[in-house]
Write a protein that holds these residues in place. Structure first.
Motif, mmCIF file in Angstrom:
data_model
loop_
_atom_site.group_PDB
_atom_site.id
_atom_site.type_symbol
_atom_site.label_atom_id
_atom_site.label_comp_id
_atom_site.label_asym_id
_atom_site.label_seq_id
_atom_site.Cartn_x
_atom_site.Cartn_y
_atom_site.Cartn_z
ATOM 1 N N SER A 95 0.873 -1.315 0.049
ATOM 2 C CA SER A 95 -0.027 0.058 0.019
ATOM 3 C C SER A 95 0.804 1.357 0.082
ATOM 4 O O SER A 95 0.364 2.443 -0.241
ATOM 5 C CB SER A 95 -0.962 0.073 1.265
ATOM 6 O OG SER A 95 -1.867 -1.061 1.389
ATOM 7 N N ILE A 98 1.072 3.492 -3.545
ATOM 8 C CA ILE A 98 -0.159 4.561 -3.879
ATOM 9 C C ILE A 98 -0.415 5.523 -2.940
ATOM 10 O O ILE A 98 -0.826 6.615 -3.328
ATOM 11 C CB ILE A 98 -1.321 3.497 -4.235
ATOM 12 C CG1 ILE A 98 -2.497 4.173 -4.660
ATOM 13 C CG2 ILE A 98 -2.037 2.912 -2.794
ATOM 14 C CD1 ILE A 98 -3.437 3.432 -5.297
ATOM 15 N N GLY A 99 -0.114 5.124 -1.541
ATOM 16 C CA GLY A 99 -0.162 6.280 -0.490
ATOM 17 C C GLY A 99 0.857 7.461 -0.910
ATOM 18 O O GLY A 99 0.332 8.618 -0.858
ATOM 19 N N ALA A 209 -5.930 1.524 0.786
ATOM 20 C CA ALA A 209 -5.733 2.575 0.210
ATOM 21 C C ALA A 209 -6.828 3.042 -0.363
ATOM 22 O O ALA A 209 -7.136 4.214 -0.198
ATOM 23 C CB ALA A 209 -4.874 1.894 -1.435
ATOM 24 N N SER A 213 -8.244 6.783 1.039
ATOM 25 C CA SER A 213 -8.520 7.715 -0.006
ATOM 26 C C SER A 213 -9.856 8.431 0.168
ATOM 27 O O SER A 213 -9.961 9.573 -0.004
ATOM 28 C CB SER A 213 -8.286 7.268 -1.406
ATOM 29 O OG SER A 213 -8.535 8.243 -2.337
#
Length: 290
Positions: A95, A98-99, A209, A213
């Motif tokens: 993860s 994408i973070g 994720a 978000s």
């Protein structure tokens, strides 16, 4: 945003989130084709909370087992080598890309990345990548005329390197048209995992994720075109439809090829190129409306 728009967009989100066709692209295209305002990245992120709730329920036994083993491993060294405890760490590791990129590219995600020409490009390119990955997997699983089938990996063989590769593939989905499931499944197939293993890890990896978000974007749900009630309604619709799609998709990939999705992506991308090129659709259709 009207209630009808929120219903249609929630339906689209639920139908496309788990298929390798890109839900963010389809939300963007639905609004553009219907001459609605682009619902925006915030709306997309929040409605994905609904589809991820479907993942939490569908994979509840797997998730409860992984989370429980991970927490116990924090103070009990004896179970740190347990597969479920390891999976917990690998989901965290996967993860990270994408973070980091999601925060770094936030302005681009909400602006330039929503250009229809870029979406058309990613639909076609990632469609071709998925097709190649699927063909390689099919060849390995069936074997050639003069060789035995290659043994593909399941999730018990997932390690940190592969977890990061999955994570980098997932981060590519920050660009609409790539598809979170399409990118991670393609990456998994290309590094030797079975279709079922790649899809299962793709769904599990998406949970932190997507929830992070969506929760981050909640503060913008009541601003401008994205209204709280309609967004909440779309999120509920996405949850109900998304759960049904997960159940169908997991059965589908056990015996079927991804080629129907490959063909669909390429045709949709080419159609989008044609419409934009002919002037029938503006590259930034809907972005400045309302």
């Amino acid at each position: 945003m009207s209630w009808f728009e929120s219903f249609v967009l929630g339906l689209v989100q639920g139908l496309t989130e788990f298929l390798p066709v890109s839900s963010s692209a389809h939300l963007r295209l639905t609004a553009a084709f219907a001459d609605w305002q682009d619902p925006g990245a915030a709306f997309t992120a929040i409605t994905q909370i609904g589809t991820e709730a479907a993942v939490l329920i569908y994979f509840r036994k797997d998730i409860a087992r992984i989370v429980g083993a991970w927490f116990r491993s924090l103070w009990d060294r004896r179970i740190r080598g347990d597969h479920d405890a390891t999976m917990g760490w690998l989901v965290i590791v996967g993860s990270i890309p994408i973070g980091v990129l999601g925060l770094a590219l936030k302005d681009a995600i909400e602006g330039p990345f929503r250009d229809l020409r870029l979406i058309a490009t990613t639909l076609v390119v990632m469609g071709v990548v998925l097709g190649i990955a699927d063909r390689l997997a099919a060849r390995d699983e069936t074997g050639g005329r003069h060789r035995a089938a290659t043994q593909r990996k399941d999730l018990t063989r997932l390690d940190t390197k592969d977890g990061l590769i999955f994570g980098m593939c997932q981060a590519m989905a920050l660009i609409p048209g790539v598809s979170r499931s399409g990118a991670t499944i393609s990456g998994g197939l290309l590094i030797g995992y079975t279709r079922e293993a790649a899809a299962r890890y793709s769904f599990l990896l998406a949970v932190p994720a997507v929830l992070a978000s969506g929760l981050f974007e909640l503060k913008d749900a009541g601003k401008g075109h994205t209204a709280w009630p309609q967004t909440a309604f779309a999120t509920v619709i996405a949850f109900v439809i998304g759960y049904a799609v997960i159940a169908w998709f997991m059965r589908f990939i056990s015996s079927k090829s991804f080629m129907p999705f490959v063909i669909y992506r390429i045709l949709l991308g080419l159609l989008l190129f044609a419409l934009v090129g002919a002037g029938a659709l503006a590259p930034h259709a809907g972005e400045l409306a309302g």
